[in-house]
Motif scaffolding. Structure first.
Motif, PDB file in Angstrom:
ATOM      1  N   HIS A 229     -10.986  -2.141   3.101  1.00 34.60           N
ATOM      2  CA  HIS A 229     -12.196  -2.639   3.749  1.00 34.60           C
ATOM      3  C   HIS A 229     -12.815  -3.778   2.938  1.00 34.60           C
ATOM      4  N   THR A 230     -12.804  -3.629   1.625  1.00 39.99           N
ATOM      5  CA  THR A 230     -13.368  -4.673   0.761  1.00 39.99           C
ATOM      6  C   THR A 230     -12.509  -5.932   0.787  1.00 39.99           C
ATOM      7  N   GLY A 231     -11.202  -5.772   0.820  1.00 39.39           N
ATOM      8  CA  GLY A 231     -10.298  -6.923   0.774  1.00 39.39           C
ATOM      9  C   GLY A 231     -10.000  -7.542   2.115  1.00 39.39           C
ATOM     10  N   GLY A 232     -10.265  -6.845   3.189  1.00 32.60           N
ATOM     11  CA  GLY A 232     -10.028  -7.399   4.513  1.00 32.60           C
ATOM     12  C   GLY A 232      -8.695  -6.973   5.096  1.00 32.60           C
ATOM     13  N   ASN A 233      -8.506  -7.326   6.346  1.00 36.37           N
ATOM     14  CA  ASN A 233      -7.317  -6.906   7.089  1.00 36.37           C
ATOM     15  C   ASN A 233      -6.035  -7.549   6.590  1.00 36.37           C
ATOM     16  N   VAL A 234      -6.127  -8.605   5.823  1.00 37.68           N
ATOM     17  CA  VAL A 234      -4.929  -9.259   5.294  1.00 37.68           C
ATOM     18  C   VAL A 234      -4.173  -8.313   4.359  1.00 37.68           C
ATOM     19  N   LEU A 235      -4.881  -7.353   3.784  1.00 32.22           N
ATOM     20  CA  LEU A 235      -4.215  -6.387   2.903  1.00 32.22           C
ATOM     21  C   LEU A 235      -3.192  -5.542   3.659  1.00 32.22           C
ATOM     22  N   TYR A 236      -3.398  -5.347   4.947  1.00 26.79           N
ATOM     23  CA  TYR A 236      -2.381  -4.639   5.743  1.00 26.79           C
ATOM     24  C   TYR A 236      -1.089  -5.453   5.794  1.00 26.79           C
ATOM     25  N   VAL A 237      -1.218  -6.749   5.905  1.00 27.17           N
ATOM     26  CA  VAL A 237      -0.040  -7.615   5.933  1.00 27.17           C
ATOM     27  C   VAL A 237       0.642  -7.613   4.571  1.00 27.17           C
ATOM     28  N   VAL A 238      -0.141  -7.678   3.502  1.00 24.10           N
ATOM     29  CA  VAL A 238       0.427  -7.609   2.149  1.00 24.10           C
ATOM     30  C   VAL A 238       1.179  -6.283   1.972  1.00 24.10           C
ATOM     31  N   ALA A 239       0.574  -5.194   2.436  1.00 26.82           N
ATOM     32  CA  ALA A 239       1.214  -3.879   2.318  1.00 26.82           C
ATOM     33  C   ALA A 239       2.500  -3.824   3.136  1.00 26.82           C
ATOM     34  N   LEU A 240       2.509  -4.424   4.320  1.00 24.21           N
ATOM     35  CA  LEU A 240       3.711  -4.431   5.151  1.00 24.21           C
ATOM     36  C   LEU A 240       4.831  -5.219   4.479  1.00 24.21           C
ATOM     37  N   VAL A 241       4.512  -6.394   3.969  1.00 25.02           N
ATOM     38  CA  VAL A 241       5.514  -7.208   3.278  1.00 25.02           C
ATOM     39  C   VAL A 241       6.031  -6.470   2.044  1.00 25.02           C
ATOM     40  N   LEU A 242       5.134  -5.851   1.306  1.00 30.80           N
ATOM     41  CA  LEU A 242       5.518  -5.095   0.112  1.00 30.80           C
ATOM     42  C   LEU A 242       6.422  -3.910   0.475  1.00 30.80           C
ATOM     43  N   PHE A 243       6.086  -3.198   1.541  1.00 32.35           N
ATOM     44  CA  PHE A 243       6.898  -2.061   1.969  1.00 32.35           C
ATOM     45  C   PHE A 243       8.300  -2.504   2.359  1.00 32.35           C
ATOM     46  N   ILE A 244       8.399  -3.558   3.155  1.00 31.99           N
ATOM     47  CA  ILE A 244       9.714  -4.043   3.580  1.00 31.99           C
ATOM     48  C   ILE A 244      10.514  -4.513   2.372  1.00 31.99           C
TER      49      ILE A 244
ATOM     50  N   LEU B 170      18.784 -12.654  -0.065  1.00 28.93           N
ATOM     51  CA  LEU B 170      17.958 -13.811   0.283  1.00 28.93           C
ATOM     52  C   LEU B 170      16.665 -13.358   0.951  1.00 28.93           C
ATOM     53  N   LEU B 171      16.749 -12.355   1.812  1.00 30.92           N
ATOM     54  CA  LEU B 171      15.554 -11.826   2.462  1.00 30.92           C
ATOM     55  C   LEU B 171      14.605 -11.217   1.429  1.00 30.92           C
ATOM     56  N   ILE B 172      15.146 -10.510   0.455  1.00 31.14           N
ATOM     57  CA  ILE B 172      14.307  -9.924  -0.601  1.00 31.14           C
ATOM     58  C   ILE B 172      13.592 -11.027  -1.375  1.00 31.14           C
ATOM     59  N   LYS B 173      14.318 -12.065  -1.741  1.00 31.04           N
ATOM     60  CA  LYS B 173      13.706 -13.171  -2.491  1.00 31.04           C
ATOM     61  C   LYS B 173      12.658 -13.888  -1.647  1.00 31.04           C
ATOM     62  N   THR B 174      12.906 -13.997  -0.358  1.00 31.12           N
ATOM     63  CA  THR B 174      11.926 -14.625   0.534  1.00 31.12           C
ATOM     64  C   THR B 174      10.660 -13.780   0.624  1.00 31.12           C
ATOM     65  N   LEU B 175      10.809 -12.477   0.712  1.00 32.98           N
ATOM     66  CA  LEU B 175       9.637 -11.598   0.766  1.00 32.98           C
ATOM     67  C   LEU B 175       8.844 -11.635  -0.535  1.00 32.98           C
TER      68      LEU B 175
ATOM     69  N   SER C  75       5.850  -7.507  -9.135  1.00 36.90           N
ATOM     70  CA  SER C  75       6.760  -6.345  -9.117  1.00 36.90           C
ATOM     71  C   SER C  75       8.074  -6.722  -8.442  1.00 36.90           C
ATOM     72  N   GLY C  76       8.003  -7.504  -7.394  1.00 45.94           N
ATOM     73  CA  GLY C  76       9.216  -7.920  -6.696  1.00 45.94           C
ATOM     74  C   GLY C  76      10.065  -8.872  -7.500  1.00 45.94           C
ATOM     75  N   VAL C  77       9.431  -9.785  -8.233  1.00 48.50           N
ATOM     76  CA  VAL C  77      10.187 -10.745  -9.051  1.00 48.50           C
ATOM     77  C   VAL C  77      10.993 -10.008 -10.107  1.00 48.50           C
ATOM     78  N   PHE C  78      10.371  -9.073 -10.782  1.00 44.01           N
ATOM     79  CA  PHE C  78      11.061  -8.350 -11.852  1.00 44.01           C
ATOM     80  C   PHE C  78      12.268  -7.592 -11.307  1.00 44.01           C
ATOM     81  N   PHE C  79      12.055  -6.800 -10.273  1.00 40.92           N
ATOM     82  CA  PHE C  79      13.138  -5.950  -9.780  1.00 40.92           C
ATOM     83  C   PHE C  79      14.188  -6.726  -8.990  1.00 40.92           C
ATOM     84  N   SER C  80      13.782  -7.777  -8.278  1.00 40.93           N
ATOM     85  CA  SER C  80      14.800  -8.555  -7.561  1.00 40.93           C
ATOM     86  C   SER C  80      15.652  -9.355  -8.543  1.00 40.93           C
TER      87      SER C  80
END
Length: 175
Positions: free
Chosen positions: A17-32, A90-95, A149-154
């Motif tokens: 709620h504090t960060g706004g609805n864009v956090l749902y998109v960040v969470a979706l990208v992070l989950f994928i 490539l998809l992982i690096k793009t995400l 987190s994605g950069v390190f693990f990818s």
């Protein structure tokens, strides 16, 4: 235990709620992104060793390993295995690259909220602008944390893929 989960869920909802609805998109990208990385780790640990063993067995069973034709078969098998190893990388690096950009989208929407408040209520009250400023900074931070987190693990996953490609090529001697 249930009370702790309820409190955790409420704190997550407050954060969103504090960060706004864009956090749902960040969470979706992070989950994928994490789903795909876990799938690649699983492939490397369970499926790829079987594939590698099968390719090595087929190569060792060949009577001819020195002709031009045998070298092309070897190259083809290595290429097919490399394609399977590179799937979704490539998809992982793009995400990973997309995470901070989605966070920046949150910055823009938060700043629009700040400017909207300034236009309707003036600039004299900093409390009214604080909501928009937090909507501008929290998604940016979230996108950057997700990307780190994605950069390190990818990168680690990429190194393992390259190592496996080289190991397969070394396992198929051609004289």
């Amino acid at each position: 235990m249930i009370l702790q989960l309820v409190e955790l869920w409420e704190s997550v909802q407050d954060f969103i709620h504090t960060g706004g609805n864009v956090l749902y998109v960040v969470a979706l990208v992070l989950f994928i992104m994490w789903f795909l990385m876990i799938e690649r780790y699983w492939f490397l640990k369970t499926e790829y060793p079987k594939l590698k063993k099968d390719i090595i067995a087929r190569w060792d069973a060949r009577a001819d390993t020195t002709s031009w034709y045998a070298h092309k078969i070897r190259d083809c098998w290595i290429s097919e295995a490399a394609d399977k190893l590179d799937q979704r990388m490539l998809l992982i690096k793009t995400l990973v690259a997309l995470c901070p950009l989605v966070g920046l989208l949150g910055t823009v929407t938060g700043m629009i909220a700040v400017f909207d408040i300034m236009a309707t209520q003036g600039t004299g009250n900093p409390r009214t602008m604080a909501t928009g400023i937090s909507m501008a900074t929290i998604p940016t931070m979230s996108g950057l944390v997700a990307a780190i987190s994605g950069v390190f693990f990818s990168a680690r996953l990429d190194v393992q893929v390259k190592r496996e490609k080289a190991s397969l090529a070394d396992s198929l001697p051609h004289h």
